[in-house]
Design an enzyme around this catalytic site. Structure first.
Site, short mmCIF file in Angstrom:
data_model
loop_
_atom_site.label_atom_id
_atom_site.label_comp_id
_atom_site.label_asym_id
_atom_site.label_seq_id
_atom_site.Cartn_x
_atom_site.Cartn_y
_atom_site.Cartn_z
N HIS A 155 7.75 37.20 29.25
CA HIS A 155 6.33 37.84 29.26
C HIS A 155 5.35 36.81 29.87
O HIS A 155 5.15 35.60 29.46
CB HIS A 155 5.91 37.73 27.66
CG HIS A 155 4.65 38.48 27.51
ND1 HIS A 155 4.35 39.94 27.23
CD2 HIS A 155 3.31 37.91 27.51
CE1 HIS A 155 3.03 40.22 27.14
NE2 HIS A 155 2.42 39.11 27.38
N CYS A 156 4.86 37.27 30.99
CA CYS A 156 4.02 36.44 31.81
C CYS A 156 2.63 36.65 31.67
O CYS A 156 1.95 37.65 31.69
CB CYS A 156 4.41 36.98 33.39
SG CYS A 156 3.32 35.94 34.55
N PRO A 157 1.87 35.67 30.93
CA PRO A 157 0.46 35.70 30.98
C PRO A 157 -0.36 35.84 32.05
O PRO A 157 -1.50 36.58 32.05
CB PRO A 157 0.03 34.23 30.25
CG PRO A 157 1.04 33.34 30.71
CD PRO A 157 2.19 34.12 30.65
N ASN A 160 -0.32 39.64 32.33
CA ASN A 160 -0.50 40.19 30.98
C ASN A 160 0.37 41.25 30.86
O ASN A 160 0.17 42.43 30.45
CB ASN A 160 -1.91 40.46 30.82
CG ASN A 160 -2.33 40.90 29.43
OD1 ASN A 160 -1.65 40.35 28.27
ND2 ASN A 160 -3.26 41.98 29.07
#
EC number: 2.3.1.225
Length: 366
Positions: A155-157, A160
């Protein structure tokens, strides 16, 4: 309308906060456009030919950067298809039965016809308690999205979004074009940075933008080069970030190269067969995200494959339009380049994943 409780308010606040990194990147990208196109190319460059060449190359990289970044953010992650979800009756049985043999038998019956070959560390079927489904191979539950994601990488911030089967190619291109974007800016800005630094050019409003632009481009180039290089290595080995940290477990045991098919086939798994689409953020990955061909080095069970006749891709991953089920294939101990995958009607049929299954237990993975 009834007021929402504290839990609903917290969830909405978290959803807003999750967009902060995306807004930061967008603002930084907008400023870099102003600093490079206006302050550097139009204000500071005196040679018309240099201006034209730099602006044309810059806008090409800028467009590809924005396109791939947009696709990575707004391509919805794909979730397991309905066949991996338990039926209403099976859910009721799981709720009534204790965690014993009867409980495990429900999962055994539900999983026996599914094309799954990975297991938990204890050798059990991978089951998600929150989504109430049997996890396909390479699928994991994202605690941020609170759903199971097909071929989840991480999950890549900064986008998002979950990076998985539906947008992993877009994420790779985003890294590639952002790296090229920063390298191009740093290379063409360097001489003007030096001239401002040594007072070879008069102090103007452009000085701050050009000097800070070089620092930002150089800094991001270093960080992006390491991240892009790492993901290139993952693609060459046909691994996800999660699989690099924890090797996948098959029926015969742990196998860190279980999904590696050789460099060429590994590349086509992500980018597809048509090379004209490789550099474009257009979905072209092989498969359906629910089953994957494997290379088993310790044992030779029947494996699903993607024969030439079924090598079509899911053109609209957001709509979950999966191709036909792959045929089964008995693979050799090591998959070599000389192997050919052909459709053979005598080999067609469902793979019986439950024939040699160990005792099944529940897995709650977040």
């Amino acid at each position: 309308m009834a007021p929402s409780g504290p839990g609903g308010v917290r969830r909405r606040c978290r959803r807003v906060l999750y967009w902060i990194p995306v807004v930061f990147i967008s603002l930084l990208l907008g400023w870099s456009y102003y600093a490079y196109a206006i302050q550097l190319c139009i204000v500071s460059m005196e040679n018309i030919g240099e201006q034209v060449v730099c602006l044309m190359a810059y806008h090409l990289l800028f467009a590809m950067f924005v396109w791939s970044y947009w696709k990575t953010i707004f391509t919805l992650p794909m979730n397991p298809s309905k066949e991996f979800h338990l039926s209403y009756a099976e859910k009721e049985l799981l709720e009534r039965e204790p965690r014993g043999e009867a409980h495990q038998e429900v999962l055994r019956r539900a999983a026996k016809d599914l094309p799954i070959y990975t297991r938990t560390m204890s050798g059990a079927i991978r089951y998600c308690d929150r989504c109430r489904l049997i996890k396909p191979d390479r699928c994991h539950h994202c605690s941020v999205c609170d759903k199971c994601i097909l071929k989840m990488d991480h999950h890549c911030p900064w986008v998002n979004n979950c990076v998985g089967f539906s947008n992993y190619k877009f994420f790779l291109l985003f890294l590639a074009y952002s790296l090229l974007y920063c390298l191009f800016i740093a290379a063409t800005d360097l001489q003007y940075f030096i001239r401002f630094w040594t007072n070879g050019l008069p102090d103007t409003q452009a000085k701050f933008h050009i000097m800070f632009l070089f620092f930002a481009a150089a800094m991001f180039s270093v960080s992006l080069s390491s991240l892009f290089g790492y993901h290139c290595w993952l693609v060459s080995k046909n691994k996800s970030t999660l699989e690099a940290f924890r090797n996948p477990v098959f029926r015969h045991g742990t196998d860190k190269n279980g999904f590696s098919l050789g460099f060429s086939k590994n590349m086509r798994q992500v980018f597809g067969d048509e090379k004209k689409y490789w550099l474009l953020p257009i979905f072209s990955s092989q498969g359906d995200g629910c089953s994957f061909p494997t290379c088993l080095v310790n044992q030779d069970p029947e494996q699903p494959s993607t024969p030439a006749g079924l090598n079509s891709t899911a053109k609209n991953p957001e709509n979950h339009q999966f191709p036909a089920k792959p045929l089964r294939e008995s693979q050799s101990h090591l998959l070599t380049d000389s192997q050919t995958w052909t459709e053979n009607s005598s080999n067609s049929g469902r793979c019986k994943a439950g024939m040699s299954n160990p005792a099944l237990t529940m897995e709650n993975e977040t």
